[in-house]
Scaffold this active site. Structure first.
Site, PDB file in Angstrom:
ATOM      1  N   GLU A 250      -8.718 -11.199  10.186  1.00  0.00           N
ATOM      2  CA  GLU A 250      -9.364  -9.920   9.875  1.00  0.00           C
ATOM      3  C   GLU A 250     -10.106 -10.021   8.539  1.00  0.00           C
ATOM      4  O   GLU A 250      -9.592 -10.603   7.580  1.00  0.00           O
ATOM      5  CB  GLU A 250      -8.303  -8.821   9.797  1.00  0.00           C
TER       6      GLU A 250
ATOM      7  N   TYR B 119      -7.238   7.429  12.744  1.00  0.00           N
ATOM      8  CA  TYR B 119      -7.126   6.150  12.058  1.00  0.00           C
ATOM      9  C   TYR B 119      -8.401   5.314  12.247  1.00  0.00           C
ATOM     10  O   TYR B 119      -8.947   5.235  13.339  1.00  0.00           O
ATOM     11  CB  TYR B 119      -5.922   5.345  12.600  1.00  0.00           C
TER      12      TYR B 119
ATOM     13  N   ASP C 237      -7.666  -1.408  17.491  1.00  0.00           N
ATOM     14  CA  ASP C 237      -6.348  -1.171  16.891  1.00  0.00           C
ATOM     15  C   ASP C 237      -5.823   0.189  17.354  1.00  0.00           C
ATOM     16  O   ASP C 237      -6.429   1.227  17.051  1.00  0.00           O
ATOM     17  CB  ASP C 237      -6.492  -1.201  15.351  1.00  0.00           C
TER      18      ASP C 237
ATOM     19  N   HIS D 171      -3.572  -9.998   9.387  1.00  0.00           N
ATOM     20  CA  HIS D 171      -4.005  -8.751   8.774  1.00  0.00           C
ATOM     21  C   HIS D 171      -4.859  -9.073   7.539  1.00  0.00           C
ATOM     22  O   HIS D 171      -4.502  -9.930   6.744  1.00  0.00           O
ATOM     23  CB  HIS D 171      -2.723  -8.020   8.365  1.00  0.00           C
TER      24      HIS D 171
ATOM     25  N   ARG E 121       0.252 -10.965  13.694  1.00  0.00           N
ATOM     26  CA  ARG E 121      -0.662 -10.459  12.658  1.00  0.00           C
ATOM     27  C   ARG E 121      -0.063 -10.367  11.256  1.00  0.00           C
ATOM     28  O   ARG E 121      -0.730  -9.929  10.320  1.00  0.00           O
ATOM     29  CB  ARG E 121      -1.141  -9.051  13.076  1.00  0.00           C
TER      30      ARG E 121
ATOM     31  N   ASP F 297      -6.184  -3.422   1.484  1.00  0.00           N
ATOM     32  CA  ASP F 297      -5.000  -3.370   0.621  1.00  0.00           C
ATOM     33  C   ASP F 297      -4.396  -4.752   0.386  1.00  0.00           C
ATOM     34  O   ASP F 297      -3.425  -4.874  -0.359  1.00  0.00           O
ATOM     35  CB  ASP F 297      -3.944  -2.392   1.166  1.00  0.00           C
TER      36      ASP F 297
ATOM     37  N   HIS G 139     -14.836  -4.712  10.784  1.00  0.00           N
ATOM     38  CA  HIS G 139     -14.489  -3.352  11.204  1.00  0.00           C
ATOM     39  C   HIS G 139     -15.771  -2.557  11.448  1.00  0.00           C
ATOM     40  O   HIS G 139     -16.568  -2.379  10.531  1.00  0.00           O
ATOM     41  CB  HIS G 139     -13.761  -2.617  10.093  1.00  0.00           C
TER      42      HIS G 139
ATOM     43  N   GLU H 207      -4.462  -4.097  19.429  1.00  0.00           N
ATOM     44  CA  GLU H 207      -3.513  -4.346  18.348  1.00  0.00           C
ATOM     45  C   GLU H 207      -2.539  -3.189  18.210  1.00  0.00           C
ATOM     46  O   GLU H 207      -2.928  -2.019  18.369  1.00  0.00           O
ATOM     47  CB  GLU H 207      -4.345  -4.496  17.062  1.00  0.00           C
TER      48      GLU H 207
ATOM     49  N   ASN I 188       0.812  -1.222   0.000  1.00  0.00           N
ATOM     50  CA  ASN I 188       0.000   0.000   0.000  1.00  0.00           C
ATOM     51  C   ASN I 188       0.847   1.275   0.000  1.00  0.00           C
ATOM     52  O   ASN I 188       1.654   1.497   0.904  1.00  0.00           O
ATOM     53  CB  ASN I 188      -0.905  -0.019   1.240  1.00  0.00           C
TER      54      ASN I 188
ATOM     55  N   ARG J 105     -14.144  -5.253  15.517  1.00  0.00           N
ATOM     56  CA  ARG J 105     -13.157  -4.255  15.916  1.00  0.00           C
ATOM     57  C   ARG J 105     -13.846  -2.901  15.973  1.00  0.00           C
ATOM     58  O   ARG J 105     -14.541  -2.524  15.023  1.00  0.00           O
ATOM     59  CB  ARG J 105     -12.049  -4.241  14.863  1.00  0.00           C
TER      60      ARG J 105
ATOM     61  N   TRP K  14       1.692   7.143  12.180  1.00  0.00           N
ATOM     62  CA  TRP K  14       0.309   7.122  11.687  1.00  0.00           C
ATOM     63  C   TRP K  14      -0.338   5.807  12.062  1.00  0.00           C
ATOM     64  O   TRP K  14       0.277   4.768  12.041  1.00  0.00           O
ATOM     65  CB  TRP K  14       0.241   7.304  10.156  1.00  0.00           C
TER      66      TRP K  14
ATOM     67  N   GLU L  91       1.476  -6.499  11.711  1.00  0.00           N
ATOM     68  CA  GLU L  91       1.074  -6.326  10.310  1.00  0.00           C
ATOM     69  C   GLU L  91       2.161  -5.661   9.467  1.00  0.00           C
ATOM     70  O   GLU L  91       2.126  -5.769   8.247  1.00  0.00           O
ATOM     71  CB  GLU L  91      -0.259  -5.577  10.193  1.00  0.00           C
TER      72      GLU L  91
HETATM   73  O1  KDG Z   1      -2.086  -0.253   4.494  1.00  0.00           O
HETATM   74  C1  KDG Z   1      -2.276  -0.002   5.846  1.00  0.00           C
HETATM   75  C2  KDG Z   1      -3.520  -0.704   6.341  1.00  0.00           C
HETATM   76  O2  KDG Z   1      -3.531  -2.034   5.920  1.00  0.00           O
HETATM   77  C3  KDG Z   1      -3.621  -0.660   7.835  1.00  0.00           C
HETATM   78  O3  KDG Z   1      -3.666   0.664   8.249  1.00  0.00           O
HETATM   79  C4  KDG Z   1      -4.866  -1.389   8.295  1.00  0.00           C
HETATM   80  O4  KDG Z   1      -4.090  -1.369  10.534  1.00  0.00           O
HETATM   81  C5  KDG Z   1      -4.785  -1.857   9.699  1.00  0.00           C
HETATM   82  C6  KDG Z   1      -5.625  -3.012  10.062  1.00  0.00           C
HETATM   83  O5  KDG Z   1      -5.481  -3.447  11.186  1.00  0.00           O
HETATM   84  O6  KDG Z   1      -6.408  -3.460   9.240  1.00  0.00           O
HETATM   85 MG    MG Z   2      -3.824  -2.692  12.202  1.00  0.00          MG
END
Ligand code: KDG
Ligand code: MG
Length: 402
Positions: free
Chosen positions: A339, A159, A210, A312, A283, A316, A122, A236, A37, A147, A402, A262
Site C-alpha cells: 500500500e 471510511y 477495503d 498496510h 497485511r 499513520d 488510494h 480487504e 494512530n 484501491r 469503524w 492491518e
Molecule cells: O489508522 C487507521 C488507518 O491506518 C486505516 O484506517 C487505514 O484501513 C486502512 C488502510 O487500509 O489503509
Molecule cells: Mg485497511
C-alpha cells in the site's frame, strides 16, 4: 558496540508520528517507527518508562535476543502497544546493522527477490462518478493497482472518502467523531462501482477495495460473489478477524481474493487464517507486527500456504515504516503488493528518505540501513496534536466497527 541512549521523538508535521532513536557509543544510530494512530502517547510511555532503560548497555548487533528480551521478558505478551514499541526497537536495530555493515537492509534479509515493488494507490470520490474519475487520475499517474472507495448513496460519510479536496486522513482533532453506517446500502451499491470501473478502464488495472471490518462472514460471502465478475485484486478486512474461523464461511462461497491483518500484532492473530488458506494476503505492517524480525517469520510461514504479503501503508505509518517495508518487500519471495498513501509535503521538513516512486512501482534505494532520517530540531517545531480515529454506529445508534 553498545546502546548508550534511547530517545523518543514525538512530532506532528501534518499528523502525529512517534519515532525511536537508538544511539550507540560509536556514534552510529538507528531509527524506528512507534506511531499507533490515536493512541500515540501509550507507546511513548511504554517505550520511555519500560523499554528504553533496558536497552542501555546492550549490544545492538543482537537483534533477535533483544526482540525476545522485550517480548518474553515483559511476561505480558502481544497487544498493539507492546508490539508497536518492540517494532520500533527492531527497526532501529536493523537500521544500525545496515549502517555498521555499510549495506541496505534488504541485503541483510536475503538480498533482492525482485527489481521493483508494485504499490497500490488510494482513489476515493464523494460518489460513483467522482470515484471513477479518481481511479482514472491515479492510473494516469502510472499506478498499476488502485484501491477504490466511494461515498454511498444514503450514507452521510464513510471510511476512505475524503472531505472536500484534501487527501483522506481518518484521524481528526478533538474527541472521536461519530459516523453512521448501513450495511444494506453498502452491499446494494458496491458492485455497481466495480462494474462501472471495469466498463471504463477494462480488465488490466488491478482494482482493490477495503471493507474496513464492516461485514459478517455471510455478508462478506455475498459481496465476494457479487464482485467476482470484476475480478478484484482483493477485498480487504471484509470481516473483523478476532474469530479467525469466521473466514471459513467467506472462503467457502467466493473466489474473490481476501486480504486481512492491518490490526494484527503477531503470528498468533493469523495462524488459522494462514494454515487453513483462508486468506490470500497478510497485511500486518512491520510497525504493528513487532518489526522486521517477527514479520519475517510471519512471511516465511505464510509462504508455505500460498499467502502473500500486502502490507498496510496508510499515512499513520511514518517514512521509517515505509522504508523498512520496501526493503522487506524487495527481499521476500512471497511479496504480493504494498500500500502506498503519500504523506503530506510538510512531512519532508522533518523526515528525509531514499525511497522513490516511478510508474507504479517503488524502490527502497541503496543507502546503508533503512535510508531514512529524522531532523530533531525540525521535529520540535511540530508539537503533538491530539487526534482520534472516528467511532461508527449503525443507523439505529448501535455501536459498530469503524
Ligand atoms: O489508522 C487507521 C488507518 O491506518 C486505516 O484506517 C487505514 O484501513 C486502512 C488502510 O487500509 O489503509
Ligand atoms: Mg485497511
Amino acid at each position: 558496540m553498545k546502546i548508550t541512549e534511547a530517545r523518543v521523538i514525538v512530532t506532528s508535521p501534518g499528523r502525529n508520528f512517534v519515532t525511536l532513536k537508538l544511539i550507540t557509543d560509536e556514534g552510529v544510530y538507528g531509527i524506528g517507527d512507534a506511531t499507533l494512530n490515536g493512541r500515540e502517547k501509550a507507546v511513548v510511555a511504554y517505550l520511555e518508562d519500560h523499554v528504553c532503560p533496558c536497552l542501555i548497555g546492550k549490544d545492538p548487533a543482537n537483534i533477535e535476543d533483544i526482540w525476545q528480551y522485550l517480548y518474553k521478558g515483559a511476561y505480558w505478551r502481544r497487544g498493539p502497544v507492546t508490539m508497536s514499541a518492540i517494532a520500533a526497537v527492531d527497526m532501529a536495530l536493523w537500521d544500525i546493522k545496515g549502517k555498521v555493515l555499510n549495506t541496505p537492509v534488504y541485503n541483510l534479509l536475503g538480498g533482492k527477490s525482485r527489481e521493483k515493488i508494485m504499490v497500490y494507490a488510494h482513489a476515493n470520490g464523494k460518489d460513483l462518478e467522482h470515484t471513477v474519475d479518481e481511479v482514472g487520475r491515479h492510473l494516469e499517474m502510472g499506478y498499476k493497482a488502485v484501491r477504490a472507495q466511494s461515498g454511498i448513496p444514503g450514507i452521510a460519510a464513510t471510511y476512505g472518502v475524503a472531505k472536500g479536496k484534501e487527501e483522506y486522513e481518518p484521524a481528526e482533532k478533538g474527541l472521536p467523531k461519530e459516523t453512521f453506517w448501513s450495511t444494506e446500502k453498502y452491499l446494494n451499491f458496491l458492485p455497481s462501482l466495480f462494474k462501472r470501473l471495469r466498463d471504463e478502464y477494462g480488465d488490466d488495472p488491478n482494482l482493490l477495495h477495503d471493507c474496513h471490518h464492516r461485514l459478517t462472514p455471510i455478508e462478506a460471502a455475498r459481496l465476494g460473489k457479487d464482485l467476482e465478475p470484476y475480478h478484484l485484486f482483493w477485498i480487504e478486512d471484509a470481516v473483523t478477524a478476532e474469530l479467525q474461523e469466521g473466514f471459513r464461511v467467506v472462503r467457502q462461497h467466493t473466489t474473490t481474493p481476501l486480504a486481512v491483518g492491518e490490526v494484527f500484532n503477531t503470528i498468533w492473530d493469523a495462524q488459522t487464517l494462514i494454515s487453513e488458506q483462508l486468506i490470500d494476503y497478510i497485511r500486518t505492517s512491520l510497525a504493528r507486527g513487532g518489526g522486521i524480525s517477527h514479520m519475517k517469520k510471519v512471511a516465511n510461514f505464510a509462504e508455505l500456504y500460498h499467502v502473500r504479503t500486502g502490507f498496510h501503508g496508510a499515512t499513520d505509518l511514518s517514512p521509517v515504516t515505509m522504508a523498512a517495508a520496501l526493503h522487506f518487500d524487495l527481499s521476500v519471495n512471497n511479496f504480493g503488493i504494498q500500500e502506498h498513501m503519500p504523506h503530506q509535503e510538510i512531512l519532508n521538513e522533518v523526515f528525509s528518505y531514499n525511497y522513490t516512486f516511478e510508474d507504479g512501482f517503488m524502490y527502497p534505494g541503496d543507502a546503508p540501513g533503512l535510508g531514512v532520517d529524522i531532523d530533531e530540531e525540525a521535529a520540535s517545531k511540530f508539537p503533538y496534536d491530539p487526534a482520534y480515529l472516528p467511532v461508527n454506529r449503525k443507523e439505529d445508534g448501535t455501536l459498530f466497527n469503524w
